[in-house]
Design an enzyme around this catalytic site. Structure first.
Site, PDB file in Angstrom:
ATOM      1  N   PRO A  11       0.765  -1.327  -0.055  1.00 29.70           N
ATOM      2  CA  PRO A  11      -0.030   0.078   0.014  1.00 29.70           C
ATOM      3  C   PRO A  11       0.807   1.177  -0.030  1.00 29.70           C
ATOM      4  CG  PRO A  11      -0.169  -0.903   2.278  1.00 29.70           C
ATOM      5  CD  PRO A  11       0.637  -2.110   1.035  1.00 29.70           C
ATOM      6  N   ASN A  12       0.285   2.145  -0.400  1.00 26.28           N
ATOM      7  CA  ASN A  12       0.911   3.512  -0.823  1.00 26.28           C
ATOM      8  C   ASN A  12       2.217   3.670  -1.652  1.00 26.28           C
ATOM      9  OD1 ASN A  12      -1.112   4.841   0.786  1.00 26.28           O
ATOM     10  ND2 ASN A  12      -0.307   3.795   2.355  1.00 26.28           N
ATOM     11  N   ARG A  19       5.164  11.083  -2.363  1.00 29.35           N
ATOM     12  CA  ARG A  19       4.971  10.506  -1.143  1.00 29.35           C
ATOM     13  C   ARG A  19       6.387  10.883  -0.541  1.00 29.35           C
ATOM     14  NH1 ARG A  19       4.526   4.542   1.143  1.00 29.35           N
ATOM     15  NH2 ARG A  19       4.276   5.035   3.509  1.00 29.35           N
ATOM     16  N   TYR A  24      11.718   8.489   0.762  1.00 28.71           N
ATOM     17  CA  TYR A  24      11.438   7.358  -0.123  1.00 28.71           C
ATOM     18  C   TYR A  24      12.260   7.727  -1.645  1.00 28.71           C
ATOM     19  CZ  TYR A  24       8.212   5.649   2.982  1.00 28.71           C
ATOM     20  OH  TYR A  24       7.439   5.362   4.195  1.00 28.71           O
ATOM     21  N   ASN A  80       7.964  -5.808  -0.992  1.00 31.35           N
ATOM     22  CA  ASN A  80       8.128  -4.626  -0.263  1.00 31.35           C
ATOM     23  C   ASN A  80       6.419  -4.414   0.127  1.00 31.35           C
ATOM     24  OD1 ASN A  80       8.224  -2.316   0.923  1.00 31.35           O
ATOM     25  ND2 ASN A  80       9.007  -1.071  -0.560  1.00 31.35           N
ATOM     26  N   ALA A  83       3.475  -0.731   4.795  1.00 33.36           N
ATOM     27  CA  ALA A  83       3.102  -0.853   6.085  1.00 33.36           C
ATOM     28  C   ALA A  83       2.649  -2.346   6.418  1.00 33.36           C
ATOM     29  CB  ALA A  83       1.988   0.160   6.008  1.00 33.36           C
ATOM     30  N   HIS A  86       4.471  -4.470   9.091  1.00 31.70           N
ATOM     31  CA  HIS A  86       4.886  -4.279  10.213  1.00 31.70           C
ATOM     32  C   HIS A  86       3.359  -4.823  10.860  1.00 31.70           C
ATOM     33  CE1 HIS A  86       7.838  -1.741   8.787  1.00 31.70           C
ATOM     34  NE2 HIS A  86       6.996  -0.873   8.392  1.00 31.70           N
ATOM     35  N   ASP A  93       2.038 -15.489   6.379  1.00 34.63           N
ATOM     36  CA  ASP A  93       1.601 -17.054   6.104  1.00 34.63           C
ATOM     37  C   ASP A  93       1.871 -16.987   4.768  1.00 34.63           C
ATOM     38  OD1 ASP A  93       1.137 -17.658   8.750  1.00 34.63           O
ATOM     39  OD2 ASP A  93      -1.180 -17.380   8.460  1.00 34.63           O
ATOM     40  N   GLU A 104      13.128  -9.519   1.347  1.00 33.26           N
ATOM     41  CA  GLU A 104      12.324  -8.460   1.950  1.00 33.26           C
ATOM     42  C   GLU A 104      12.877  -7.090   1.236  1.00 33.26           C
ATOM     43  OE1 GLU A 104      11.978  -7.855   6.046  1.00 33.26           O
ATOM     44  OE2 GLU A 104      10.565  -6.230   6.003  1.00 33.26           O
ATOM     45  N   HIS A 106      12.867  -2.566   1.350  1.00 26.49           N
ATOM     46  CA  HIS A 106      12.356  -1.471   1.592  1.00 26.49           C
ATOM     47  C   HIS A 106      13.394  -0.231   1.044  1.00 26.49           C
ATOM     48  CE1 HIS A 106       9.547  -3.037   4.575  1.00 26.49           C
ATOM     49  NE2 HIS A 106      10.393  -3.881   4.845  1.00 26.49           N
ATOM     50  N   SER A 108      13.333   2.902   2.414  1.00 27.32           N
ATOM     51  CA  SER A 108      13.887   3.509   3.671  1.00 27.32           C
ATOM     52  C   SER A 108      14.566   2.582   4.476  1.00 27.32           C
ATOM     53  CB  SER A 108      12.753   4.555   4.263  1.00 27.32           C
ATOM     54  OG  SER A 108      11.999   3.427   4.840  1.00 27.32           O
ATOM     55  N   ARG A 113      13.991   4.654  11.858  1.00 29.82           N
ATOM     56  CA  ARG A 113      12.712   5.355  11.710  1.00 29.82           C
ATOM     57  C   ARG A 113      11.968   5.043  13.155  1.00 29.82           C
ATOM     58  NH1 ARG A 113       9.806   4.857   6.229  1.00 29.82           N
ATOM     59  NH2 ARG A 113       8.496   6.764   7.134  1.00 29.82           N
ATOM     60  N   ARG A 117       8.256   0.733  13.090  1.00 31.54           N
ATOM     61  CA  ARG A 117       8.364   0.039  11.678  1.00 31.54           C
ATOM     62  C   ARG A 117       9.528  -0.777  12.101  1.00 31.54           C
ATOM     63  NH1 ARG A 117       6.075   3.389   7.870  1.00 31.54           N
ATOM     64  NH2 ARG A 117       5.940   5.631   8.822  1.00 31.54           N
TER      65      ARG A 117
END
Ligand code: DQA
Length: 153
Positions: A11-12, A19, A24, A80, A83, A86, A93, A104, A106, A108, A113, A117
């Site tokens: 998301p986002n 953003r 980012y 990625n 949010a 977290h 799963d 994984e 990210h 940032s 942070r 996070r």
């Protein structure tokens, strides 16, 4: 025909560019996709790219690539989860059932942070983590996972 890599974005991330560029970077998600596609082409890897703001759609995308006999099987997964990293046991799963290696990413450095996070469900189930390099986190993940895939060839 098996795809080499599935890259799942949460998301986002569709708002990148607008953003918080100080966190980012200034690339849009399309820019990042284009850079990933270019690198995959150079490396001879096929790529399936996915973004959703909806947790369940991300779970379904991973399920659909998880096994050899899935509708869109993929050899490796880069995620990625944004949010949802977290918060989401459902994504934990889903990644756990993915058969191949997973990384994984990210943009940032989440550890530098806010406290909320610092914990990631993805970190508990992925084979590696790359964060803090903006767009290059994805490119480093592609290089990293290609090594893991080559071992399994
Ligand atoms: C992010 C970090 C997350 O904490 C955040 O919620 C995001 C983006 C990153 O790429 O830096 O949406 O996953």
């Amino acid at each position: 025909m098996k795809t080499d890599l599935l890259i799942v974005n949460g998301p986002n991330l569709n708002m990148l560019g607008k953003r918080a560029p100080e966190i980012y970077g200034s690339d849009t998600l399309d820019d990042i996709q284009a850079a990933c596609t270019e690198l995959c082409d150079e490396m001879g890897l096929s790529l399936r790219w996915f973004q959703s703001n909806i947790e369940g759609e991300m779970v379904t995308a991973i399920q659909e690539s998880a096994f050899d006999n899935s509708p869109h099987p993929a050899r490796g997964l880069i995620i990625n989860a944004a949010a949802y990293s977290h918060t989401s046991v459902a994504l934990y799963d889903a990644v756990e059932l993915f058969e191949g290696p997973s990384i994984e990413v990210h943009l940032s450095n989440t550890i530098a942070r806010e406290n909320f996070r610092h914990h990631s469900y993805m970190s508990l189930v992925c084979d590696g983590i790359i964060q803090g390099f903006s767009r290059d986190s994805y490119l480093l993940a592609i290089r990293g996972i290609s090594e893991k895939l080559a071992v399994k060839r």
